[in-house]
Design a protein around this motif. Sequence first.
Motif, PDB file in Angstrom:
ATOM      1  N   ARG A 247       8.928 -16.939   8.567  1.00  0.00           N
ATOM      2  CA  ARG A 247       9.955 -17.769   9.197  1.00  0.00           C
ATOM      3  C   ARG A 247      10.593 -18.667   8.133  1.00  0.00           C
ATOM      4  O   ARG A 247       9.936 -19.136   7.209  1.00  0.00           O
ATOM      5  N   GLN A 248      11.884 -18.922   8.310  1.00  0.00           N
ATOM      6  CA  GLN A 248      12.574 -19.848   7.417  1.00  0.00           C
ATOM      7  C   GLN A 248      12.773 -21.191   8.124  1.00  0.00           C
ATOM      8  O   GLN A 248      13.182 -21.227   9.282  1.00  0.00           O
ATOM      9  N   SER A 249      12.489 -22.271   7.407  1.00  0.00           N
ATOM     10  CA  SER A 249      12.720 -23.619   7.922  1.00  0.00           C
ATOM     11  C   SER A 249      13.779 -24.295   7.060  1.00  0.00           C
ATOM     12  O   SER A 249      14.348 -23.679   6.155  1.00  0.00           O
ATOM     13  N   SER A 250      14.037 -25.558   7.312  1.00  0.00           N
ATOM     14  CA  SER A 250      15.048 -26.284   6.535  1.00  0.00           C
ATOM     15  C   SER A 250      14.675 -26.384   5.066  1.00  0.00           C
ATOM     16  O   SER A 250      15.536 -26.576   4.212  1.00  0.00           O
ATOM     17  N   SER A 251      13.388 -26.246   4.757  1.00  0.00           N
ATOM     18  CA  SER A 251      12.947 -26.301   3.362  1.00  0.00           C
ATOM     19  C   SER A 251      12.824 -24.924   2.730  1.00  0.00           C
ATOM     20  O   SER A 251      12.408 -24.799   1.585  1.00  0.00           O
ATOM     21  N   GLY A 252      13.183 -23.878   3.467  1.00  0.00           N
ATOM     22  CA  GLY A 252      13.133 -22.524   2.919  1.00  0.00           C
ATOM     23  C   GLY A 252      12.000 -21.707   3.507  1.00  0.00           C
ATOM     24  O   GLY A 252      11.529 -21.968   4.624  1.00  0.00           O
TER      25      GLY A 252
ATOM     26  N   ASP B 247       0.846  -1.186   0.000  1.00  0.00           N
ATOM     27  CA  ASP B 247       0.000   0.000   0.000  1.00  0.00           C
ATOM     28  C   ASP B 247       0.883   1.238   0.000  1.00  0.00           C
ATOM     29  O   ASP B 247       0.497   2.293   0.468  1.00  0.00           O
ATOM     30  N   GLY B 248       2.100   1.079  -0.499  1.00  0.00           N
ATOM     31  CA  GLY B 248       3.090   2.149  -0.521  1.00  0.00           C
ATOM     32  C   GLY B 248       4.459   1.552  -0.314  1.00  0.00           C
ATOM     33  O   GLY B 248       4.662   0.353  -0.525  1.00  0.00           O
ATOM     34  N   PRO B 249       5.438   2.355   0.116  1.00  0.00           N
ATOM     35  CA  PRO B 249       6.799   1.835   0.337  1.00  0.00           C
ATOM     36  C   PRO B 249       6.810   0.701   1.352  1.00  0.00           C
ATOM     37  O   PRO B 249       6.055   0.698   2.333  1.00  0.00           O
ATOM     38  N   LEU B 250       7.655  -0.292   1.112  1.00  0.00           N
ATOM     39  CA  LEU B 250       7.767  -1.446   1.982  1.00  0.00           C
ATOM     40  C   LEU B 250       9.170  -1.498   2.574  1.00  0.00           C
ATOM     41  O   LEU B 250      10.158  -1.380   1.862  1.00  0.00           O
ATOM     42  N   ASN B 251       9.258  -1.628   3.879  1.00  0.00           N
ATOM     43  CA  ASN B 251      10.547  -1.737   4.549  1.00  0.00           C
ATOM     44  C   ASN B 251      10.641  -3.113   5.195  1.00  0.00           C
ATOM     45  O   ASN B 251       9.667  -3.606   5.771  1.00  0.00           O
ATOM     46  N   TYR B 252      11.800  -3.739   5.080  1.00  0.00           N
ATOM     47  CA  TYR B 252      11.913  -5.074   5.638  1.00  0.00           C
ATOM     48  C   TYR B 252      13.270  -5.257   6.300  1.00  0.00           C
ATOM     49  O   TYR B 252      14.226  -4.515   6.064  1.00  0.00           O
ATOM     50  N   LEU B 253      13.333  -6.277   7.141  1.00  0.00           N
ATOM     51  CA  LEU B 253      14.529  -6.576   7.911  1.00  0.00           C
ATOM     52  C   LEU B 253      14.773  -8.073   7.850  1.00  0.00           C
ATOM     53  O   LEU B 253      13.850  -8.873   8.056  1.00  0.00           O
ATOM     54  N   LEU B 254      16.000  -8.469   7.527  1.00  0.00           N
ATOM     55  CA  LEU B 254      16.388  -9.874   7.508  1.00  0.00           C
ATOM     56  C   LEU B 254      17.159 -10.169   8.789  1.00  0.00           C
ATOM     57  O   LEU B 254      18.211  -9.588   9.031  1.00  0.00           O
ATOM     58  N   ARG B 255      16.621 -11.079   9.611  1.00  0.00           N
ATOM     59  CA  ARG B 255      17.211 -11.326  10.922  1.00  0.00           C
ATOM     60  C   ARG B 255      16.784 -12.712  11.415  1.00  0.00           C
ATOM     61  O   ARG B 255      15.668 -13.160  11.139  1.00  0.00           O
ATOM     62  N   ASP B 256      17.651 -13.377  12.121  1.00  0.00           N
ATOM     63  CA  ASP B 256      17.304 -14.647  12.754  1.00  0.00           C
ATOM     64  C   ASP B 256      16.481 -14.334  13.997  1.00  0.00           C
ATOM     65  O   ASP B 256      17.013 -13.933  15.028  1.00  0.00           O
ATOM     66  N   LEU B 257      15.176 -14.530  13.908  1.00  0.00           N
ATOM     67  CA  LEU B 257      14.274 -14.154  14.993  1.00  0.00           C
ATOM     68  C   LEU B 257      14.157 -15.218  16.073  1.00  0.00           C
ATOM     69  O   LEU B 257      13.822 -14.911  17.218  1.00  0.00           O
ATOM     70  N   ASP B 258      14.405 -16.485  15.714  1.00  0.00           N
ATOM     71  CA  ASP B 258      14.155 -17.560  16.677  1.00  0.00           C
ATOM     72  C   ASP B 258      15.410 -18.334  17.073  1.00  0.00           C
ATOM     73  O   ASP B 258      15.316 -19.356  17.733  1.00  0.00           O
ATOM     74  N   GLY B 259      16.596 -17.854  16.660  1.00  0.00           N
ATOM     75  CA  GLY B 259      17.836 -18.463  17.100  1.00  0.00           C
ATOM     76  C   GLY B 259      18.164 -19.802  16.483  1.00  0.00           C
ATOM     77  O   GLY B 259      18.975 -20.555  17.046  1.00  0.00           O
ATOM     78  N   ASP B 260      17.589 -20.138  15.316  1.00  0.00           N
ATOM     79  CA  ASP B 260      17.870 -21.425  14.688  1.00  0.00           C
ATOM     80  C   ASP B 260      18.994 -21.332  13.660  1.00  0.00           C
ATOM     81  O   ASP B 260      19.289 -22.298  12.955  1.00  0.00           O
ATOM     82  N   GLY B 261      19.641 -20.158  13.551  1.00  0.00           N
ATOM     83  CA  GLY B 261      20.751 -19.990  12.625  1.00  0.00           C
ATOM     84  C   GLY B 261      20.341 -19.624  11.214  1.00  0.00           C
ATOM     85  O   GLY B 261      21.207 -19.410  10.357  1.00  0.00           O
ATOM     86  N   MET B 262      19.037 -19.531  10.950  1.00  0.00           N
ATOM     87  CA  MET B 262      18.544 -19.169   9.623  1.00  0.00           C
ATOM     88  C   MET B 262      17.823 -17.834   9.680  1.00  0.00           C
ATOM     89  O   MET B 262      17.081 -17.542  10.625  1.00  0.00           O
ATOM     90  N   THR B 263      18.041 -17.028   8.667  1.00  0.00           N
ATOM     91  CA  THR B 263      17.479 -15.687   8.630  1.00  0.00           C
ATOM     92  C   THR B 263      15.984 -15.736   8.356  1.00  0.00           C
ATOM     93  O   THR B 263      15.525 -16.464   7.473  1.00  0.00           O
TER      94      THR B 263
END
Length: 483
Positions: A67-72, A36-52
């Motif tokens: 969330r990212q899992s082993s399958s993406g 609905d306009g500009p989109l801002n995003y952040l890539l970060r490991d939120l749950d401590g599993d080593g994946m962003t």
Amino acid sequence: MKRLAAVLGVVSILAGTASAAEPVSFNRHVIRLPRDGPLNYLLRDLDGDGMTDLLAVSSSGQVFIFRQSSSGFSTTPHQTLQFPECTVCFGVADVSEDPNEEIVISTGNGVAYYRQKDGVFETDPTMLIDVEQVFAGKTVGLPGQLLRNRAFRDSKLEDAIPVTFSDHVVTYLRDDTYQYLAGPRTDMEHEAYVRKEGWSDWNLGGKASSCISVRVRARYQSEDGGTDDEEEQHPYIKELLEKIDKKRYYDYGVERNDINRDGKQDLSFWYVHGVLDPTTKLVIFLRREDGSLPAEPDQDLRCRGIPANWVRTGRHFFSPFIDTNNDGLLDIVFLEMKNVSMSFRSLLEMVTSEGIDWTFAVRLFHPGTGYSRRADYNKDLTGILPILEGWEDTINLRGDFNGDGRPDLMIRRTPRRVDIYCSSRKGDLYSRTPAMRMGVPAKGLTIVGDYNGDAISDILIDDEEGEITLFLSERSTKKGLVR
């Protein structure tokens, strides 16, 4: 028998090393977000599993968490939230005694955070610093909230949180009990403060951010892009700065790097002149034992082409410096146009169809003698015409796609294809032919990083219209495969 075993052991080690340096396959993931306009995003490991993981915020303050899992990544968000209307900035940090990461927001009513429990964030924020803030001081012209007190600019967000008022910023510091107490105050009396201060870990995002988002461009005016008083009084540097200002060169840079690996920050100036056949002048001052600069530069180089390494610090957008062979010494890299005698029509045809022929030139730093006058390594490439706003989308040296610890070379061959040349240990810096050719979206911001925690670089392309394409590495015996 022992000798045979030793030989087989060496062969096994070498085979393992070669295997570790093979390019990987990629799994493609496409995330579509409502805009609905500009989109801002952040890539970060939120749950401590080593994946962003991916946290995206729309201009209306709607939050999408993937969330990212082993399958993406999944195609639908794991959770959605709604920021308060007065939200201007957001970030991710550990600001409570709970060991999980929290989503932190800075609003007109103070600083608050969303707790996380069992992988789910609470829908209502908890107040962290209860104080009214002013985001657009009249004397500053941009949100002071985004500025970090210089003494704490290298600190993490959870350690030092800046809170802004109409004419000053107060840095709140965390104690051992996760209480945030008012600390140093920094006045904002003139715009020089803005140019010299670092930025905090905040990202613009939320309904109240739309009125100030245009001012985010000021982040490039950091203190690393200018000179200090000592340098400005240096006769040679002073004359050079006056020349640059008089000629109004836009593409120039001032950099401080430890070039010769002696533990001191050396100083270099470069500027680009010329259009169809640009040349870069590069002067280098190596600091002496007492920390002083010499009266004359240690090296004065004229290099064909333009600096080829994208950087995000200082007033400039790219740099000639990067360690290409992982020997701890900074090399200089340039991109030269091969055919400069063509007509404008021929150039236009190449730009719109086949691409332009370039030479990627590398000069290595040799201890005792400095940089070579001629390139130590040349590589012919074909790619689209670089533009300032999309430089990193044209040529990228930020990825390690074969896991050997050295930067690989990625160039956009056409608007819809990128070629990846992996670093090589067989005499050349890079493979002679592309280790991988990938179909990619025709436009968008390209970001390279390790997003799945396997120490191999991945690729993210944001088309800035609500579609994010992720190429996540996957170890495979099939070279250059994209699924």
